[in-house]
Design a protein around this motif. Structure first.
Motif, mmCIF file in Angstrom:
data_model
loop_
_atom_site.group_PDB
_atom_site.id
_atom_site.type_symbol
_atom_site.label_atom_id
_atom_site.label_comp_id
_atom_site.label_asym_id
_atom_site.label_seq_id
_atom_site.Cartn_x
_atom_site.Cartn_y
_atom_site.Cartn_z
ATOM 1 N N MET A 52 -9.870 1.461 5.894
ATOM 2 C CA MET A 52 -9.690 2.552 4.938
ATOM 3 C C MET A 52 -9.286 2.040 3.555
ATOM 4 O O MET A 52 -9.422 2.745 2.562
ATOM 5 C CB MET A 52 -8.617 3.523 5.441
ATOM 6 N N SER A 53 -8.818 0.809 3.473
ATOM 7 C CA SER A 53 -8.409 0.251 2.179
ATOM 8 C C SER A 53 -9.575 0.159 1.199
ATOM 9 O O SER A 53 -9.368 0.032 -0.014
ATOM 10 C CB SER A 53 -7.781 -1.132 2.358
ATOM 11 N N GLY A 162 -4.744 -3.190 4.736
ATOM 12 C CA GLY A 162 -5.566 -3.454 5.910
ATOM 13 C C GLY A 162 -4.790 -4.257 6.936
ATOM 14 O O GLY A 162 -3.573 -4.137 7.061
ATOM 15 N N GLY A 163 -5.485 -5.088 7.674
ATOM 16 C CA GLY A 163 -4.852 -5.928 8.687
ATOM 17 C C GLY A 163 -5.340 -7.349 8.571
ATOM 18 O O GLY A 163 -5.872 -7.753 7.533
ATOM 19 N N PRO A 164 -5.186 -8.135 9.648
ATOM 20 C CA PRO A 164 -5.667 -9.526 9.628
ATOM 21 C C PRO A 164 -7.175 -9.592 9.416
ATOM 22 O O PRO A 164 -7.916 -8.699 9.817
ATOM 23 C CB PRO A 164 -5.283 -10.051 11.018
ATOM 24 N N ILE A 165 -7.614 -10.667 8.771
ATOM 25 C CA ILE A 165 -9.042 -10.897 8.519
ATOM 26 C C ILE A 165 -9.487 -12.099 9.341
ATOM 27 O O ILE A 165 -8.883 -13.173 9.232
ATOM 28 C CB ILE A 165 -9.296 -11.178 7.023
ATOM 29 N N VAL A 236 -2.655 9.597 -5.518
ATOM 30 C CA VAL A 236 -1.967 8.523 -4.794
ATOM 31 C C VAL A 236 -2.838 7.276 -4.754
ATOM 32 O O VAL A 236 -2.371 6.152 -5.005
ATOM 33 C CB VAL A 236 -1.605 8.970 -3.364
ATOM 34 N N LEU A 237 -4.131 7.457 -4.466
ATOM 35 C CA LEU A 237 -5.036 6.315 -4.344
ATOM 36 C C LEU A 237 -5.266 5.631 -5.687
ATOM 37 O O LEU A 237 -5.381 4.399 -5.752
ATOM 38 C CB LEU A 237 -6.365 6.769 -3.738
ATOM 39 N N PHE A 238 -5.319 6.414 -6.762
ATOM 40 C CA PHE A 238 -5.452 5.809 -8.089
ATOM 41 C C PHE A 238 -4.209 4.984 -8.408
ATOM 42 O O PHE A 238 -4.309 3.853 -8.907
ATOM 43 C CB PHE A 238 -5.653 6.885 -9.154
ATOM 44 N N ALA A 239 -3.039 5.541 -8.123
ATOM 45 C CA ALA A 239 -1.790 4.797 -8.352
ATOM 46 C C ALA A 239 -1.772 3.521 -7.521
ATOM 47 O O ALA A 239 -1.275 2.475 -7.970
ATOM 48 C CB ALA A 239 -0.588 5.672 -8.019
ATOM 49 N N THR A 271 0.414 5.465 0.084
ATOM 50 C CA THR A 271 -0.998 5.131 0.278
ATOM 51 C C THR A 271 -1.315 4.933 1.755
ATOM 52 O O THR A 271 -2.364 5.371 2.239
ATOM 53 C CB THR A 271 -1.359 3.875 -0.522
ATOM 54 N N HIS A 272 -0.414 4.285 2.483
ATOM 55 C CA HIS A 272 -0.603 4.148 3.929
ATOM 56 C C HIS A 272 -0.758 5.518 4.576
ATOM 57 O O HIS A 272 -1.646 5.731 5.425
ATOM 58 C CB HIS A 272 0.591 3.414 4.555
#
Length: 303
Positions: A52-53, A162-165, A236-239, A271-272
């Motif tokens: 979702m990030s 996100g999480g681990p890549i 929120v997402l813009f911030a 954001t989360h």
């Protein structure tokens, strides 16, 4: 309450897919093709682009891209981003998802389609040193800037939300360099350190600039014509996108982290929560990924 939730979900789908009910015609076609494509389920690209990030990343990439006057001139003079911003977003999402999840033939076809659209995008701009220069949207140097701004945005926001890549950040940069090559970008970086070095080279050379055109475009990105139900979440997402920028780029854009008086707002946590709600609305697995997995099962791919 249920009707309000359904309307909200429909508006999210309309914004991201262009249609509140049915999928775009190109999504089911990702199940077609005779090879796994450039990227597979165990790749860094699938991991990052399935997060979702990416929603925050898209905003951050647009903000960064405004700083190159040649790229900005092409967008302002040849696109209809003001009249049809969701249409432009839909085209971008289509290319990203097709290159990420499609067969190699589909990825090449989608990239060639974008390059053909770019063929007529030409003009003049004033560079960061005050010199008048010509631009051409398929110029490998401009394409490299767009590619790196995109890659940097998606990687950095995934690190935060996100999480681990798989394989780490270098794997994502190395894998997504293939997308840059498909688009004709010149020498796309293949490691995070190389990407940062190339990105900063434009800044250090004074090639980036802030002017009235950048301000106007940033103001539009800050407040696009979204449905009123989506605006609180978008703020929120813009911030979040602003907070994720390196300070020197944030300062060049004349942007500041969100604050309430002297206190910084908890943008990361907010954001989360916002991305979690969007995830619930869209479902666990994107339709593009589902279509790609159908193709992979048909081909007997295990992974």
């Amino acid at each position: 309450m249920r009707n309000i939730l359904k309307e909200w979900q429909a508006e999210i789908r309309r914004t991201l897919n262009g249609n509140p009910v049915s999928l775009p015609e190109w999504v089911p076609r990702l199940a077609e093709g005779n090879d796994p494509g450039y990227f597979t389920p165990d790749s860094a690209v699938w991991t990052v682009h399935g997060s979702m990030s990416t929603i925050v990343a898209g905003i951050r990439a647009l903000l960064m891209q405004t700083l190159h006057p040649g790229v900005l001139a092409g967008v302002r003079e040849h696109s209809h981003y003001r009249e049809d911003p969701l249409g432009r977003l839909a085209h971008t999402i289509r290319w990203i998802m097709t290159v990420t999840y499609g067969s190699t033939a589909a990825a090449r076809e989608a990239s060639d389609w974008v390059l053909r659209l770019h063929e007529q995008v030409r003009g003049e701009y004033v560079d960061g040193h005050g010199q008048v220069r010509t631009y051409y949207a398929n110029d490998p140097e401009l394409l490299r800037w767009v590619h790196i701004a995109f890659t940097d945005a998606f990687l950095e926001t995934h690190k935060i939300w996100g999480g681990p890549i798989p394989g780490g950040p270098d794997a994502y940069v190395r894998e997504w360099a293939q997308a840059g090559r498909l688009m004709g970008a010149e020498a796309p970086p293949v490691s995070e350190a190389e990407m940062k070095k190339q990105l900063d080279s434009w800044f250090d050379a004074g090639d980036l600039r802030f002017d009235d055109a950048v301000k106007e475009t940033v103001d539009f990105i800050r407040n696009p014509p979204l449905h009123p139900m989506l605006k609180p979440g978008y703020r929120v997402l813009f911030a979040a996108a602003v907070s994720s920028l390196e300070p020197k780029y944030r300062e060049l854009l004349r942007l500041q982290p969100a604050r309430l008086g002297p206190l910084p707002l908890p943008v990361q946590l907010a954001t989360h929560v916002t991305l979690g709600v969007v995830h619930l609305a869209l479902g666990r697995q994107a339709p593009s990924e589902q279509a790609a997995r159908r193709r992979l099962r048909r081909l007997g791919y295990e992974g």
